[in-house]
Every structure is written in C-alpha cells, then in structure tokens.
Design a protein around this motif. Structure first.
Motif, short mmCIF file in Angstrom:
data_model
loop_
_atom_site.label_atom_id
_atom_site.label_comp_id
_atom_site.label_asym_id
_atom_site.label_seq_id
_atom_site.Cartn_x
_atom_site.Cartn_y
_atom_site.Cartn_z
N UNK A 120 0.79 -1.23 0.00
CA UNK A 120 0.00 0.00 0.00
C UNK A 120 0.83 1.28 0.00
N UNK A 121 2.14 1.19 0.23
CA UNK A 121 2.94 2.42 0.30
C UNK A 121 3.29 2.92 -1.10
N UNK A 122 3.46 4.21 -1.22
CA UNK A 122 3.83 4.80 -2.50
C UNK A 122 2.65 4.92 -3.44
N UNK A 123 2.95 5.16 -4.72
CA UNK A 123 1.92 5.29 -5.73
C UNK A 123 1.29 3.93 -6.04
N UNK A 124 0.01 3.91 -6.36
CA UNK A 124 -0.65 2.61 -6.57
C UNK A 124 -0.25 1.88 -7.85
#
Length: 238
Positions: A120-124
């Motif tokens: 879930x971290x950063x851009x999808x």
C-alpha cells in the motif's frame, strides 16, 4: 502454440503464461522524430479513467491488457506521469498522480509496463519503460527478457545467447520470407534445460519473450510472449 493459463505470480514486473493478440505497428509511424509511447499491463487494472500529463494538459490513456496499446505522442516531458481525476476536500476537480516513470533517453518510441503494486505504500501503479524503437528492436527479431534473479542461456534457432539476471537480449530469427517455427531452449549456466518449445517467427514480426521465476519450487520457469507485427513502410506513389 501457448495456451492461456491462470495468473502465476508477480515477480519484479509481472509474469503469466499468455499469448497476446497481435498488434500492428506501421514502420513509418514508429520512426517519426516525435516521441511516442505505448503501454501494456499483463493483468486488468482496477484503477480506471487513466490520463497522462503533457504540460498542463491531461489526456486519456489506454493501458491495454496483454497487448501493446496504440502509440501516442508525448512532448516536453522527462517523465510519463499517469493521473486519475479526483475532487479535493473543497469540491474542486483536479487530477491525482497514481504512477510515474522516467522516459528512456535516446529513443523516439518507448514501451511502458504498468501494474498495480502489492504493497500500500507509495503510488498505486508501478510503471517502468524500455526503448521500443525499431533501431533497437527491429522486425525479424525476438527480444528475450530474464525476470529471474539468476543468469540464463537462450538458444533460439542456431543462435545462443547469455542473459544476466534482470537482463535482456535481442536475437535475429534469420527466417525466410515465408516465416517458420524455430526451436527454443532455455538452460541454466550449467546447461540444465529448464524450458523447451518451438516459436513461430516471421520477418515482419518482433516478439518479446519474458522468462520469470517458477510459480513454485520444482516447477518450470514462467513464460509470457508479447508478439507484434510491423507493417512494411508505404512506398511513395510515382
């Protein structure tokens, strides 16, 4: 002939066993000086209504599943930025960045791979691009990409080539104008055969062959073929 199979795994980029629908790329379009790009995702994306940014403009973006999208131009940008429409807390409409990748240098045609991240971290969206020009990857060749973490060797027809972990190589098929099937063997560095098949090759085709890790210990490597037909350049009328 490959048959369609269920999803196998995500490793680095993505790998599954699938024969994509052929796309036709006009040679005269690919060699224009304007930078153009295509996108591909090997699984349908759950994020819809994608756009790419060109300066202050946001243009609709098609990310095809298991096939290159039609090439589109991109001017004045160092990165491919993928956005989706959204409305902020004040009710003002705008665009939200969901994926980004640097444009490969020294090419006028690139192919970007797009997939959704497992974390879930950063851009999808994870986006990565490669030089897809006819100069680097001409008709009548196969491009082999090693997505495993070990070096491999590919023997295609009468040509043998080593591919480092995470590396790529382009191999000329040397088939006649009528085309034909060529044997393919993939081995480890000790010469142990880990994959064998016969691939159809033709002088107007340029096919990408992805080699991924086995889906489970003891299984053979995961394979995906992304073919493309390059239409001959139109000759000027007398």
């Amino acid at each position: 002939m490959f048959q369609k199979l269920p999803k196998l795994l995500h490793s680095g980029i993505f790998v599954l066993l699938f024969l994509a629908t052929l796309t036709i790329l006009p040679a005269q379009e690919a060699e224009k000086t304007t930078f153009r790009f295509s996108c591909v995702s090997f699984e349908p994306l759950s994020i819809a209504d994608l756009h790419y940014r060109e300066g202050k403009k946001y243009l609709p973006l098609n990310v095809a599943s298991c096939n290159r999208s039609e090439p589109v131009p991109l001017r004045g940008m160092k990165f491919l930025e993928i956005h989706i429409p959204f409305t902020d807390d004040d009710g003002k409409p705008g665009y939200k960045l969901v994926g980004k990748a640097r444009i490969p240098k020294g090419t006028n045609l690139a192919l970007f791979f797009v997939h959704e991240k497992a974390t879930p971290d950063g851009l999808p969206l994870t986006v990565s691009g490669i030089d897809d020009s006819l100069k680097t990857f001409p008709p009548g060749t196969f491009r082999f990409a090693n997505l495993t973490n070990v070096p491999l060797r590919v023997k295609f027809g009468d040509t043998s080539s080593a591919i480092g972990a995470g590396g790529m190589t382009v191999v000329e098929s040397k088939v006649s104008a009528e085309g034909g099937f060529l044997p393919l063997w993939i081995t480890d560095t000790k010469g142990n055969k880990i994959y064998e098949n016969r691939l159809w090759s033709q002088v107007s085709g340029r096919d990408m062959f992805f080699i991924g890790p086995p889906p489970q210990p003891g299984a053979r490597v995961s394979i995906m073929l992304l073919p493309q037909i390059v239409a001959p350049e139109r000759q000027p009328q007398p």
